[in-house]
Design a protein around this motif. Sequence first.
Motif, PDB file in Angstrom:
ATOM      1  N   MET A   1       0.812  -1.207   0.000  1.00 22.41           N
ATOM      2  CA  MET A   1       0.000   0.000   0.000  1.00 22.41           C
ATOM      3  C   MET A   1       0.848   1.260   0.000  1.00 22.41           C
ATOM      4  SD  MET A   1      -3.024  -0.768   2.669  1.00 22.41           S
ATOM      5  CE  MET A   1      -3.653  -2.408   2.856  1.00 22.41           C
ATOM      6  N   GLU A   2       2.058   1.182   0.512  1.00 23.69           N
ATOM      7  CA  GLU A   2       2.926   2.355   0.611  1.00 23.69           C
ATOM      8  C   GLU A   2       3.661   2.667  -0.685  1.00 23.69           C
ATOM      9  OE1 GLU A   2       5.511   1.701   3.934  1.00 23.69           O
ATOM     10  OE2 GLU A   2       4.016   2.474   5.318  1.00 23.69           O
ATOM     11  N   LEU A   3       3.709   1.734  -1.616  1.00 19.80           N
ATOM     12  CA  LEU A   3       4.472   1.938  -2.842  1.00 19.80           C
ATOM     13  C   LEU A   3       3.783   2.927  -3.769  1.00 19.80           C
ATOM     14  CD1 LEU A   3       5.435  -1.760  -3.692  1.00 19.80           C
ATOM     15  CD2 LEU A   3       6.693  -0.101  -2.305  1.00 19.80           C
ATOM     16  N   ASP A   4       4.598   3.701  -4.491  1.00 17.94           N
ATOM     17  CA  ASP A   4       4.003   4.521  -5.545  1.00 17.94           C
ATOM     18  C   ASP A   4       3.731   3.595  -6.740  1.00 17.94           C
ATOM     19  OD1 ASP A   4       6.348   4.322  -7.206  1.00 17.94           O
ATOM     20  OD2 ASP A   4       7.178   6.130  -6.340  1.00 17.94           O
ATOM     21  N   MET A   5       3.072   4.100  -7.760  1.00 18.15           N
ATOM     22  CA  MET A   5       2.647   3.241  -8.865  1.00 18.15           C
ATOM     23  C   MET A   5       3.837   2.602  -9.581  1.00 18.15           C
ATOM     24  SD  MET A   5       0.127   1.750 -10.248  1.00 18.15           S
ATOM     25  CE  MET A   5      -1.361   2.602  -9.761  1.00 18.15           C
ATOM     26  N   ASP A   6       4.911   3.356  -9.808  1.00 19.63           N
ATOM     27  CA  ASP A   6       6.087   2.784 -10.478  1.00 19.63           C
ATOM     28  C   ASP A   6       6.704   1.667  -9.644  1.00 19.63           C
ATOM     29  OD1 ASP A   6       5.848   4.435 -12.700  1.00 19.63           O
ATOM     30  OD2 ASP A   6       7.196   5.961 -11.878  1.00 19.63           O
ATOM     31  N   GLU A   7       6.777   1.862  -8.334  1.00 20.40           N
ATOM     32  CA  GLU A   7       7.320   0.825  -7.447  1.00 20.40           C
ATOM     33  C   GLU A   7       6.422  -0.406  -7.438  1.00 20.40           C
ATOM     34  OE1 GLU A   7       9.584   3.487  -4.043  1.00 20.40           O
ATOM     35  OE2 GLU A   7       7.398   3.305  -3.954  1.00 20.40           O
TER      36      GLU A   7
ATOM     37  N   MET B   1       4.419  -1.384  -9.840  1.00 21.78           N
ATOM     38  CA  MET B   1       4.577  -2.061 -11.132  1.00 21.78           C
ATOM     39  C   MET B   1       5.871  -2.880 -11.158  1.00 21.78           C
ATOM     40  SD  MET B   1       3.151   1.024 -13.541  1.00 21.78           S
ATOM     41  CE  MET B   1       3.362   0.219 -15.115  1.00 21.78           C
ATOM     42  N   SER B   2       6.940  -2.312 -10.643  1.00 25.04           N
ATOM     43  CA  SER B   2       8.217  -3.021 -10.576  1.00 25.04           C
ATOM     44  C   SER B   2       8.113  -4.250  -9.666  1.00 25.04           C
ATOM     45  CB  SER B   2       9.304  -2.080 -10.064  1.00 25.04           C
ATOM     46  OG  SER B   2      10.524  -2.757  -9.924  1.00 25.04           O
ATOM     47  N   TYR B   3       7.444  -4.077  -8.531  1.00 23.40           N
ATOM     48  CA  TYR B   3       7.254  -5.204  -7.612  1.00 23.40           C
ATOM     49  C   TYR B   3       6.500  -6.332  -8.311  1.00 23.40           C
ATOM     50  CZ  TYR B   3       6.155  -7.948  -3.529  1.00 23.40           C
ATOM     51  OH  TYR B   3       6.056  -8.991  -2.642  1.00 23.40           O
ATOM     52  N   TRP B   4       5.443  -5.982  -9.031  1.00 23.81           N
ATOM     53  CA  TRP B   4       4.660  -7.001  -9.723  1.00 23.81           C
ATOM     54  C   TRP B   4       5.511  -7.738 -10.753  1.00 23.81           C
ATOM     55  CZ3 TRP B   4       3.307  -7.854 -14.821  1.00 23.81           C
ATOM     56  CH2 TRP B   4       2.366  -8.870 -15.023  1.00 23.81           C
ATOM     57  N   ARG B   5       6.322  -7.007 -11.516  1.00 25.20           N
ATOM     58  CA  ARG B   5       7.174  -7.642 -12.533  1.00 25.20           C
ATOM     59  C   ARG B   5       8.093  -8.692 -11.914  1.00 25.20           C
ATOM     60  NH1 ARG B   5       7.990  -2.200 -14.088  1.00 25.20           N
ATOM     61  NH2 ARG B   5       6.717  -1.680 -15.887  1.00 25.20           N
ATOM     62  N   ASN B   6       8.585  -8.415 -10.715  1.00 23.66           N
ATOM     63  CA  ASN B   6       9.541  -9.314 -10.062  1.00 23.66           C
ATOM     64  C   ASN B   6       8.899 -10.358  -9.158  1.00 23.66           C
ATOM     65  OD1 ASN B   6      11.868  -8.017 -11.163  1.00 23.66           O
ATOM     66  ND2 ASN B   6      11.541  -6.352  -9.724  1.00 23.66           N
ATOM     67  N   ASN B   7       7.610 -10.197  -8.857  1.00 19.02           N
ATOM     68  CA  ASN B   7       6.956 -11.082  -7.872  1.00 19.02           C
ATOM     69  C   ASN B   7       5.541 -11.461  -8.314  1.00 19.02           C
ATOM     70  OD1 ASN B   7       8.985 -10.826  -5.501  1.00 19.02           O
ATOM     71  ND2 ASN B   7       8.589  -8.724  -6.137  1.00 19.02           N
TER      72      ASN B   7
ATOM     73  N   MET C   1      -4.941  -4.264  -5.316  1.00 15.26           N
ATOM     74  CA  MET C   1      -3.860  -3.367  -4.926  1.00 15.26           C
ATOM     75  C   MET C   1      -3.654  -2.263  -5.956  1.00 15.26           C
ATOM     76  SD  MET C   1      -1.794  -2.570  -2.513  1.00 15.26           S
ATOM     77  CE  MET C   1      -2.024  -3.987  -1.458  1.00 15.26           C
ATOM     78  N   PHE C   2      -3.708  -2.601  -7.242  1.00 11.35           N
ATOM     79  CA  PHE C   2      -3.537  -1.577  -8.274  1.00 11.35           C
ATOM     80  C   PHE C   2      -4.728  -0.629  -8.321  1.00 11.35           C
ATOM     81  CE2 PHE C   2      -0.014  -4.049  -9.760  1.00 11.35           C
ATOM     82  CZ  PHE C   2       0.771  -3.174 -10.498  1.00 11.35           C
TER      83      PHE C   2
END
Length: 96
Positions: free
Chosen positions: A47-53, A55-61, A73-74
């Motif tokens: 919940m604390e991540l900005d949208m770019d973070e 998106m990056s988290y999703w790509r890796n996980n 979450m999105f």
Amino acid sequence: HGVEALDKCCSVLYKDLKSATGFENSFWDESIAADAFDRAASYVALMELDMDELMSYWRNNRDEFTDDDYRIMFGMNGPNRRGDIKKYAALKESMM
């Protein structure tokens, strides 16, 4: 901060559930419970991540949470972002 409060609530809930099941002949699998609460805390932290973070988290996980979990979450507004489900759909489409 709302996310920190929610994280603390998860911790208190864990302790309460553990003590509530601490009676004779009860079963509490410490490792399973700890894993479940770690996953919940990890999801809350998103919940604390900005949208770019995010998106990056999703790509890796991508396999860490379900598609429905990520869609929620999105779509939600967080302290550092406005929800945008269209970005999630575009991100998924770009990865296929």
